[in-house]
Design a protein around this motif. Structure first.
Motif, PDB file in Angstrom:
ATOM      1  N   GLU A  16       0.713  -0.943  -0.153  1.00 58.04           N
ATOM      2  CA  GLU A  16      -0.007  -0.295   0.250  1.00 58.04           C
ATOM      3  C   GLU A  16       1.494   1.298   0.032  1.00 58.04           C
ATOM      4  O   GLU A  16       1.864   1.115   0.550  1.00 58.04           O
ATOM      5  N   LYS A  27      -7.239   4.967 -18.431  1.00 59.27           N
ATOM      6  CA  LYS A  27      -8.158   5.666 -17.543  1.00 59.27           C
ATOM      7  C   LYS A  27      -7.493   7.025 -16.921  1.00 59.27           C
ATOM      8  O   LYS A  27      -6.434   7.437 -17.038  1.00 59.27           O
ATOM      9  N   THR A  32     -10.426   4.999 -10.511  1.00 61.27           N
ATOM     10  CA  THR A  32      -9.285   4.086  -9.858  1.00 61.27           C
ATOM     11  C   THR A  32      -9.746   2.893 -10.388  1.00 61.27           C
ATOM     12  O   THR A  32     -10.425   2.667 -11.340  1.00 61.27           O
ATOM     13  N   GLU A  34      -9.141  -1.048 -10.593  1.00 65.93           N
ATOM     14  CA  GLU A  34      -9.563  -2.355  -9.467  1.00 65.93           C
ATOM     15  C   GLU A  34      -8.250  -3.953 -10.695  1.00 65.93           C
ATOM     16  O   GLU A  34      -8.900  -4.039 -11.258  1.00 65.93           O
ATOM     17  N   THR A  36      -7.792  -7.258 -10.394  1.00 63.03           N
ATOM     18  CA  THR A  36      -8.055  -8.773  -9.803  1.00 63.03           C
ATOM     19  C   THR A  36      -7.267  -9.564  -9.534  1.00 63.03           C
ATOM     20  O   THR A  36      -7.434 -10.892 -10.257  1.00 63.03           O
ATOM     21  N   LYS A  56      -8.059  -7.853  -4.662  1.00 62.19           N
ATOM     22  CA  LYS A  56      -8.619  -7.440  -5.419  1.00 62.19           C
ATOM     23  C   LYS A  56      -7.431  -6.221  -4.734  1.00 62.19           C
ATOM     24  O   LYS A  56      -7.333  -6.144  -4.002  1.00 62.19           O
ATOM     25  N   GLU A  58      -7.230  -2.322  -5.662  1.00 61.32           N
ATOM     26  CA  GLU A  58      -7.307  -1.215  -5.717  1.00 61.32           C
ATOM     27  C   GLU A  58      -6.292   0.003  -6.151  1.00 61.32           C
ATOM     28  O   GLU A  58      -5.477   0.468  -4.891  1.00 61.32           O
ATOM     29  N   GLU A  60      -5.340   4.386  -7.350  1.00 64.93           N
ATOM     30  CA  GLU A  60      -5.913   5.392  -8.210  1.00 64.93           C
ATOM     31  C   GLU A  60      -4.573   6.074  -8.333  1.00 64.93           C
ATOM     32  O   GLU A  60      -3.454   5.644  -9.346  1.00 64.93           O
ATOM     33  N   THR A 101      -3.862   1.761  -3.029  1.00 64.44           N
ATOM     34  CA  THR A 101      -4.342   2.129  -2.432  1.00 64.44           C
ATOM     35  C   THR A 101      -4.829   1.626  -1.146  1.00 64.44           C
ATOM     36  O   THR A 101      -4.679   1.451  -0.074  1.00 64.44           O
ATOM     37  N   LYS A 102      -5.177  -0.085  -1.696  1.00 64.58           N
ATOM     38  CA  LYS A 102      -5.980  -0.878  -0.904  1.00 64.58           C
ATOM     39  C   LYS A 102      -5.375  -2.362  -1.360  1.00 64.58           C
ATOM     40  O   LYS A 102      -5.449  -2.074  -2.303  1.00 64.58           O
TER      41      LYS A 102
END
Length: 105
Positions: A16, A27, A32, A34, A36, A56, A58, A60, A101-102
């Motif tokens: 992170e 994008k 955001t 994602e 997977t 998953k 995530e 930015e 971010t996550k």
């Protein structure tokens, strides 16, 4: 905690807050993303296979690397000696700069 993800045919080890350049995704900035396709997660013990099938990551989007913001130019130069044959080409990779971010296991 870290994860190993696959994005654009390459594998990345991410935590992170990491910032990395991945292949162009289309994008815009502040969107955001994602991911997977998670191969492994380590949160004290390493989990792979079916244990990470629902995981998953995530991210930015910080910068859309097209147009002016593409990567540094790589010069491809080929020369055949004594043949008067030369070829010079350049290549600039389009990329997307993202911040992780996550990581959800």
């Amino acid at each position: 905690m870290y994860a190993i993800i696959k994005c654009g045919g390459k594998q990345y080890k991410v935590t992170e807050g990491d910032v990395l350049d991945i292949d162009y995704t289309g994008k815009a900035a502040k969107e955001t993303l994602e991911i997977t396709d998670v191969l492994a997660i380590n949160d004290g013990e390493l989990k792979t296979g079916d244990a990470v099938s629902s995981a998953k990551v995530e991210a930015e989007v910080i910068l859309d690397g097209t147009g002016v913001n593409r990567a540094k130019k790589v010069i491809i130069y080929k020369k055949r000696r004594r043949k008067d044959s030369k070829l010079k080409r350049g290549f600039r990779r389009s990329f997307t700069k993202v911040r992780i971010t996550k990581i959800a296991a």
